[in-house]
Enzyme design. Structure first.
Site, PDB file in Angstrom:
ATOM      1  N   TYR A 107       0.870  -1.177   0.000  1.00  0.00           N
ATOM      2  CA  TYR A 107       0.000   0.000   0.000  1.00  0.00           C
ATOM      3  C   TYR A 107       0.908   1.229   0.000  1.00  0.00           C
ATOM      4  O   TYR A 107       1.303   1.735   1.057  1.00  0.00           O
ATOM      5  CB  TYR A 107      -0.908   0.027   1.226  1.00  0.00           C
ATOM      6  CG  TYR A 107      -2.003  -1.022   1.259  1.00  0.00           C
ATOM      7  CD1 TYR A 107      -2.345  -1.773   0.134  1.00  0.00           C
ATOM      8  CD2 TYR A 107      -2.721  -1.245   2.430  1.00  0.00           C
ATOM      9  CE1 TYR A 107      -3.359  -2.725   0.180  1.00  0.00           C
ATOM     10  CE2 TYR A 107      -3.739  -2.191   2.479  1.00  0.00           C
ATOM     11  CZ  TYR A 107      -4.041  -2.932   1.350  1.00  0.00           C
ATOM     12  OH  TYR A 107      -5.050  -3.870   1.413  1.00  0.00           O
ATOM     13  N   PHE A 135     -14.084  -3.648   1.001  1.00  0.00           N
ATOM     14  CA  PHE A 135     -15.017  -2.995   0.062  1.00  0.00           C
ATOM     15  C   PHE A 135     -16.440  -2.953   0.624  1.00  0.00           C
ATOM     16  O   PHE A 135     -17.407  -2.961  -0.126  1.00  0.00           O
ATOM     17  CB  PHE A 135     -15.025  -3.691  -1.310  1.00  0.00           C
ATOM     18  CG  PHE A 135     -13.715  -3.647  -2.049  1.00  0.00           C
ATOM     19  CD1 PHE A 135     -12.859  -2.575  -1.925  1.00  0.00           C
ATOM     20  CD2 PHE A 135     -13.337  -4.691  -2.884  1.00  0.00           C
ATOM     21  CE1 PHE A 135     -11.653  -2.528  -2.609  1.00  0.00           C
ATOM     22  CE2 PHE A 135     -12.141  -4.668  -3.576  1.00  0.00           C
ATOM     23  CZ  PHE A 135     -11.291  -3.576  -3.434  1.00  0.00           C
ATOM     24  N   GLY A 189     -18.172  -1.315  -2.131  1.00  0.00           N
ATOM     25  CA  GLY A 189     -19.102  -2.265  -2.709  1.00  0.00           C
ATOM     26  C   GLY A 189     -18.657  -2.791  -4.055  1.00  0.00           C
ATOM     27  O   GLY A 189     -17.472  -2.862  -4.367  1.00  0.00           O
ATOM     28  N   PRO A 193     -24.664   0.345  -8.073  1.00  0.00           N
ATOM     29  CA  PRO A 193     -24.716   0.207  -9.524  1.00  0.00           C
ATOM     30  C   PRO A 193     -26.158   0.077 -10.013  1.00  0.00           C
ATOM     31  O   PRO A 193     -27.041  -0.332  -9.267  1.00  0.00           O
ATOM     32  CB  PRO A 193     -23.923  -1.085  -9.774  1.00  0.00           C
ATOM     33  CG  PRO A 193     -23.007  -1.188  -8.611  1.00  0.00           C
ATOM     34  CD  PRO A 193     -23.763  -0.623  -7.452  1.00  0.00           C
TER      35      PRO A 193
HETATM   36  N1  LIG Z   1      -7.214  -8.391   1.523  1.00  0.00           N
HETATM   37  C1  LIG Z   1      -7.322  -7.699   0.418  1.00  0.00           C
HETATM   38  O1  LIG Z   1      -7.063  -8.176  -0.672  1.00  0.00           O
HETATM   39  C2  LIG Z   1      -7.825  -6.284   0.461  1.00  0.00           C
HETATM   40  C3  LIG Z   1      -8.239  -5.678  -0.730  1.00  0.00           C
HETATM   41  C4  LIG Z   1      -8.710  -4.383  -0.663  1.00  0.00           C
HETATM   42  C5  LIG Z   1      -8.763  -3.712   0.552  1.00  0.00           C
HETATM   43  N2  LIG Z   1      -8.341  -4.314   1.683  1.00  0.00           N
HETATM   44  C6  LIG Z   1      -8.392  -3.607   2.980  1.00  0.00           C
HETATM   45  O2  LIG Z   1      -9.745  -3.289   3.229  1.00  0.00           O
HETATM   46  C7  LIG Z   1      -9.860  -1.896   3.548  1.00  0.00           C
HETATM   47  C8  LIG Z   1     -11.220  -1.410   3.111  1.00  0.00           C
HETATM   48  O3  LIG Z   1     -11.295  -1.408   1.699  1.00  0.00           O
HETATM   49  P1  LIG Z   1     -11.341  -0.052   0.882  1.00  0.00           P
HETATM   50  O4  LIG Z   1     -10.678   1.035   1.652  1.00  0.00           O
HETATM   51  O5  LIG Z   1     -10.835  -0.338  -0.466  1.00  0.00           O
HETATM   52  O6  LIG Z   1     -12.886   0.186   0.688  1.00  0.00           O
HETATM   53  P2  LIG Z   1     -14.084   0.690   1.610  1.00  0.00           P
HETATM   54  O7  LIG Z   1     -13.670   0.832   3.021  1.00  0.00           O
HETATM   55  O8  LIG Z   1     -15.242  -0.144   1.281  1.00  0.00           O
HETATM   56  O9  LIG Z   1     -14.377   2.106   0.947  1.00  0.00           O
HETATM   57  C9  LIG Z   1     -13.430   3.090   0.903  1.00  0.00           C
HETATM   58  C10 LIG Z   1     -13.952   4.177  -0.016  1.00  0.00           C
HETATM   59  O10 LIG Z   1     -15.119   4.733   0.547  1.00  0.00           O
HETATM   60  C11 LIG Z   1     -14.889   6.099   0.895  1.00  0.00           C
HETATM   61  N3  LIG Z   1     -15.450   6.284   2.235  1.00  0.00           N
HETATM   62  C12 LIG Z   1     -14.950   5.828   3.411  1.00  0.00           C
HETATM   63  N4  LIG Z   1     -15.756   6.190   4.419  1.00  0.00           N
HETATM   64  C13 LIG Z   1     -16.787   6.881   3.868  1.00  0.00           C
HETATM   65  C14 LIG Z   1     -17.941   7.513   4.391  1.00  0.00           C
HETATM   66  N5  LIG Z   1     -18.211   7.513   5.717  1.00  0.00           N
HETATM   67  N6  LIG Z   1     -18.786   8.135   3.535  1.00  0.00           N
HETATM   68  C15 LIG Z   1     -18.545   8.145   2.205  1.00  0.00           C
HETATM   69  N7  LIG Z   1     -17.459   7.579   1.644  1.00  0.00           N
HETATM   70  C16 LIG Z   1     -16.602   6.944   2.473  1.00  0.00           C
HETATM   71  C17 LIG Z   1     -13.402   6.307   0.827  1.00  0.00           C
HETATM   72  O11 LIG Z   1     -13.078   7.597   0.369  1.00  0.00           O
HETATM   73  P3  LIG Z   1     -12.524   8.729   1.395  1.00  0.00           P
HETATM   74  O12 LIG Z   1     -11.082   8.456   1.609  1.00  0.00           O
HETATM   75  O13 LIG Z   1     -12.789  10.003   0.648  1.00  0.00           O
HETATM   76  O14 LIG Z   1     -13.319   8.631   2.652  1.00  0.00           O
HETATM   77  C18 LIG Z   1     -12.967   5.290  -0.209  1.00  0.00           C
HETATM   78  O15 LIG Z   1     -13.138   5.814  -1.518  1.00  0.00           O
HETATM   79  C19 LIG Z   1      -8.680  -1.267   2.811  1.00  0.00           C
HETATM   80  O16 LIG Z   1      -8.354   0.014   3.325  1.00  0.00           O
HETATM   81  C20 LIG Z   1      -7.612  -2.306   3.000  1.00  0.00           C
HETATM   82  O17 LIG Z   1      -6.977  -2.116   4.269  1.00  0.00           O
HETATM   83  C21 LIG Z   1      -7.881  -5.610   1.665  1.00  0.00           C
END
Ligand SMILES: NC(=O)c1ccc[n+]([C@@H]2O[C@H](COP(=O)([O-])OP(=O)(O)OC[C@H]3O[C@@H](n4cnc5c(N)ncnc54)[C@H](OP(=O)(O)O)[C@@H]3O)[C@@H](O)[C@H]2O)c1
Length: 314
Positions: free
Chosen positions: A74, A223, A227, A242
């Site tokens: 990351y 996600f 989503g 979507p």
């Molecule tokens: N094991 C794996 O393969 C894998 C893969 C992907 C991710 N991950 C882990 O899972 C975590 C979560 O996934 P993710 O960060 O991709 O997705 P997520 O938490 O589902 O969504 C993050 C997205 O939503 C926005 N967001 C966050 N809080 C919000 C809120 N209260 N209101 C509106 N928008 C909001 C963020 O933008 P802003 O920054 O503008 O808030 C960002 O664009 C990652 O950070 C990572 O640590 C693991």
């Protein structure tokens, strides 16, 4: 123990889960979004504001977050999630559990490299140790890539590193039920990270979620907010889910209105209602979104609300 703040939401509101012998609040934090503005890694990524990223991490811990997900891969051109965590939080609170992952890798220019062989995982573990400034890692997930059918040797390599004291507990990620069986044949597993959300209830992940519940393993979906849109960005701030799930977006919005909450908060609350073993790791670089996400841990959805959002396995 990290004390809850005098005011503001607390990550403790959603309750706790124990990863091996490490107790965490079920509402955690994902660090992937800290290193760049927007959603894509790579040369074109716009680096995040460093002081804001550090402030978000410190505020997360103030709000009771004690489960942070990260990875050495990351990073953007100017920022590293692990370095930001180290700078913001070291010396680390005793109750902070940092979960990292190995398997995929990126070269110094940010290009993805071939998947790691089992014998290369030690190098990835050592890289995480150096960047985080620790002498052992609390939890390491083996992140399977699609081309890896059999994960036994990779997980076995992590078990050897655990036995050598470099790792405390092992998890896996990006897996189907057969991979969980392969891993469990080699070692105890404390968590599984898969993509899973209201609008992405893929059957193989639902099966893994259920099996984790039966076996006392944490299921940690990523996600949850983004989503099915994934790297395109959060479903909630792009006019809803979507098009094919428009009615779902309307249901989320209606329930959000009832609770005086945002759609993102309802998506997180739904996640936490999928079982006591399900942990949330929302990712954000925004202090405002962080506070909203932590507050989502206190939202309780009714059975009719859950039914309107899709089948609950809880
Ligand atoms: N094991 C794996 O393969 C894998 C893969 C992907 C991710 N991950 C882990 O899972 C975590 C979560 O996934 P993710 O960060 O991709 O997705 P997520 O938490 O589902 O969504 C993050 C997205 O939503 C926005 N967001 C966050 N809080 C919000 C809120 N209260 N209101 C509106 N928008 C909001 C963020 O933008 P802003 O920054 O503008 O808030 C960002 O664009 C990652 O950070 C990572 O640590 C693991």
């Amino acid at each position: 123990m990290t004390q809850p703040p005098d005011s503001g939401p607390s990550a403790a509101a959603a309750g706790t889960w124990t990863l091996g012998d490490l107790v965490v609040n079920r509402l955690g934090f994902g660090a992937m979004r800290l290193t760049q503005v927007g959603n894509a890694f790579g040369a074109d990524a716009i680096p995040s504001d460093r002081s804001q990223a550090i402030a978000v991490l410190r505020r997360a811990v103030e709000l009771g977050v004690n489960h942070i997900d990260t990875a050495a891969f990351y990073f953007s051109a100017l920022r590293s999630a692990n370095e930001l965590i180290n700078t913001a939080l070291a010396p680390y609170p005793d109750d902070l559990v940092i979960v990292t992952k190995v398997g995929p890798g990126r070269d110094i220019y940010g290009e993805w490299v071939d998947r790691a062989r089992p014998d290369q995982l030690r190098g990835q573990v050592e890289e995480n140790l150096r960047q985080l400034g620790r002498d052992h890692l609390d939890v390491v997930n083996y992140r399977r890539q699609a081309s890896v059918g059999e994960i036994t040797d990779h997980v076995g390599a992590l078990a050897e590193l655990r036995d050598a004291g470099l790792i405390r507990h092992i998890g896996i990620s990006g897996v189907e039920p057969e991979h969980l069986s392969q891993a469990l044949a080699v070692t105890p597993v404390v968590c599984v990270q898969n993509a899973y959300s209201i609008d992405d209830q893929r059957p193989e992940s639902a099966a893994v979620l259920r099996r984790c519940g039966e076996q006392g393993i944490a299921f940690v979906p990523f996600f949850a907010i983004a989503g099915a849109g994934r790297h395109r960005g959060p479903a909630v701030s792009q006019g809803g889910a979507p098009p094919e799930r428009g009615s779902l977006a309307e249901a989320v919005a209606a329930i959000a209105g009832t609770h005086g909450a945002t759609p993102a908060q309802i998506r997180l609350a739904w996640t936490l209602h999928q079982g006591p073993h399900v942990l949330a790791i929302p990712g954000t670089g925004s202090p405002g979104h962080l506070a909203e996400n932590v507050a989502a841990g206190a939202i309780r959805l009714s059975a009719p609300e859950l039914a309107s959002l899709g089948q609950s396995v809880a």
